[in-house]
Design an enzyme around this catalytic site. Structure first.
Site, PDB file in Angstrom:
ATOM      1  N   TYR A 144      56.492  60.888  45.863  1.00  0.00           N
ATOM      2  CA  TYR A 144      57.065  60.580  44.547  1.00  0.00           C
ATOM      3  C   TYR A 144      58.413  59.918  44.759  1.00  0.00           C
ATOM      4  O   TYR A 144      59.206  60.342  45.602  1.00  0.00           O
ATOM      5  CB  TYR A 144      57.243  61.859  43.727  1.00  0.00           C
ATOM      6  N   ASP A 239      63.034  57.506  51.500  1.00  0.00           N
ATOM      7  CA  ASP A 239      63.499  58.108  50.255  1.00  0.00           C
ATOM      8  C   ASP A 239      63.861  59.559  50.562  1.00  0.00           C
ATOM      9  O   ASP A 239      62.992  60.422  50.682  1.00  0.00           O
ATOM     10  CB  ASP A 239      62.412  58.010  49.180  1.00  0.00           C
ATOM     11  N   LYS A 267      69.891  64.185  44.049  1.00  0.00           N
ATOM     12  CA  LYS A 267      69.893  65.655  44.037  1.00  0.00           C
ATOM     13  C   LYS A 267      71.158  66.272  44.660  1.00  0.00           C
ATOM     14  O   LYS A 267      72.187  66.303  44.006  1.00  0.00           O
ATOM     15  CB  LYS A 267      68.593  66.187  44.654  1.00  0.00           C
TER      16      LYS A 267
HETATM   17  C1  LIG Z   1      63.643  63.692  42.577  1.00  0.00           C
HETATM   18  C2  LIG Z   1      63.210  62.519  43.362  1.00  0.00           C
HETATM   19  C3  LIG Z   1      63.368  61.197  42.901  1.00  0.00           C
HETATM   20  C4  LIG Z   1      63.868  60.897  41.516  1.00  0.00           C
HETATM   21  O1  LIG Z   1      65.152  61.364  41.308  1.00  0.00           O
HETATM   22  P1  LIG Z   1      65.660  61.578  39.791  1.00  0.00           P
HETATM   23  O2  LIG Z   1      67.081  61.974  39.948  1.00  0.00           O
HETATM   24  O3  LIG Z   1      64.782  62.657  39.220  1.00  0.00           O
HETATM   25  O4  LIG Z   1      65.488  60.287  39.087  1.00  0.00           O
HETATM   26  C5  LIG Z   1      63.051  60.166  43.750  1.00  0.00           C
HETATM   27  N1  LIG Z   1      62.583  60.384  44.983  1.00  0.00           N
HETATM   28  C6  LIG Z   1      62.403  61.629  45.461  1.00  0.00           C
HETATM   29  C7  LIG Z   1      61.929  61.812  46.867  1.00  0.00           C
HETATM   30  C8  LIG Z   1      62.694  62.736  44.664  1.00  0.00           C
HETATM   31  O5  LIG Z   1      62.477  63.956  45.140  1.00  0.00           O
END
Ligand SMILES: *Cc1c(COP(=O)(O)O)cnc(C)c1O
Length: 433
Positions: A144, A239, A267
């Protein structure tokens, strides 16, 4: 357990927000029942609107590595907000957070702060496309990357496919720029590079996929991605919105000793306030405006209050032994759960973990490395587990596809209480047909 207030608030919220929430997974749809409305958090615990208290392993989906309302972060935020909440002009706080990160991270030389993980990924993809002059991207089923249009794409029926949208409202033409392949499958990636030679701008992966279960990858697979990207002049994008500052200060890049071309963060980086970031070598980052031609901007980017929270949190993370301690606690929790559950159940569930991230899967397999390897039917066990744990004061994210997080605030006593609750609950969950 009383739920009246949460139920009442949820009924009201449904009048205001689609599905009663501002982010879908909060609606508890995959576990059933009413979402708990949270009133406050301190340390390892949260309190809901009915006054119930829980030991929290969701931790706001990862950002709260120090637990709730840690004194250092609260003080920093207070001090900062009193001086003004936003200027739309540079502040020294941006320098301070960047310095803290860059001087402790050999994998990136320059960084740009944005306001969410989604924004970080969206910008990083534009950067990869700008640098390579190519438009296609390759992603993996089971990772994701936020709600970016071209990433809301799931695998089609073949091994190497353009995806199908996983959301209404994403144009077909966007989807045609996204190639989706399974994780843990070198052959699929090779085929994609043959089929779309000189067209792939970047390969994007969660190096520790943690949004669809915890799909721990073989290091060789990640190294293979590094090599195939180099061979084809494509960029490798890690990511690390979850794994960054979580499995170690330098995230998965540090854990695997691998240098991707671009890294995204989110995060933890904002200490519980909305911050995202992307970073790369100075040469690659030189393509971002105003230095280069790839446009990216943000009214609240590098927001001083959010920077202050990030500085306060990451300063704690840098203290000696911080990550060793977190990992030890997580191992202890899992070991205690196993010790307290009947041995005859041990081949019916598995804990997978890395650092302070853990995931329970109802499986007899010793490894689950791809989305396809997850048994969707096994989620019925999680529904029961989640409900029974809530009754015992343990809060997990409301979906069996979500991972749990141990924070610095979780005490050994918290972990003991939690292990006992799991040991009572797992036999109940597994008794379900
Ligand atoms: C949470 C997450 C996102 C999106 O971040 P948001 O702050 O919710 O927009 C993108 N990539 C990964 C791997 C994530 O865990």
């Amino acid at each position: 357990m009383k739920r009246e207030r949460s139920e009442h608030l949820f009924e009201k919220a449904k009048n205001y927000f689609p599905g009663g929430v501002n982010s879908p997974v909060r609606a508890f749809r995959s576990v059933g029942g009413t979402p708990l409305f949270i009133q406050k958090g301190k340390g390892s615990r949260i309190w809901d609107a009915d006054g119930n208290v829980f030991i929290d392993y969701c931790c706001s989906w990862g950002p709260l590595i120090l637990g709730h309302a840690p004194d250092e972060v609260v003080e920093a935020v207070k001090t900062s907000v009193e001086k003004g909440s936003s200027f739309g002009a540079p502040t020294s706080l941006e320098n301070d957070l960047a310095d803290l990160i860059l001087s402790n991270n050999p994998f990136i030389e320059k960084i740009r702060f944005v306001s969410s993980g989604t924004e970080a990924v969206m910008s990083a993809i534009r950067l990869a496309r700008g640098v390579t002059g190519r438009s296609k991207i390759l992603k993996f089923e089971g990772c994701y990357h936020g709600h970016v249009d071209s990433l809301l794409v799931k695998a089609g029926s073949g091994l190497v496919t353009f995806g199908n949208t996983s959301s209404a409202g994403v144009p077909e033409s966007f989807v045609n720029e996204t190639i989706v392949v399974p994780l843990d499958n070198e052959k699929a990636v090779e085929e994609a590079f043959v089929k779309f030679s000189n067209e792939i701008a970047c390969v994007i992966i969660e190096p520790i996929p943690a949004n669809n279960g915890l799909l721990l990858q073989r290091k060789e697979f990640l190294q293979f991605l590094r090599e195939i990207c180099d061979k084809n002049n494509s960029l490798l994008l890690f990511d690390e919105v979850i794994s960054g500052f979580r499995v170690g200060f330098t995230g998965a890049a540090g854990l695997f000793g691998m240098r991707p071309d671009i890294i995204t963060y989110g995060k933890i980086i904002g200490g519980g306030l909305p911050v995202g970031a992307y970073g790369a070598s100075a040469a690659i980052m030189g393509n971002i405006s105003p230095e280069g031609g790839v446009y990216q901007a943000g009214t609240l980017s590098g927001n001083p209050v959010a920077m202050s929270a990030g500085i306060a949190q990451l300063t704690e993370c840098l203290k000696p032994g911080f990550y060793v301690d977190l990992e030890r606690k997580t191992k202890y929790l899992i070991d205690e759960i196993l010790r307290l559950t009947p041995a005859e159940l041990h081949d019916r569930f598995k804990f997978f973990s890395v650092g302070s991230i853990f995931w329970i899967a109802f499986t007899s397999e010793n490894a689950i490395r791809s989305a396809e390897a997850i048994d969707a039917d096994s989620m019925s066990y999680f529904r029961v587990l989640h409900k029974e744990l809530l009754e015992r004061g343990i809060y997990l994210g409301p979906s069996g596809y979500e991972v749990g997080f141990v924070s610095d605030a979780h005490s050994v006593e918290d972990l003991r209480i939690t292990a006992k609750a799991f040991a009572e609950t797992l036999p109940i969950a597994l008794a379900q047909e």
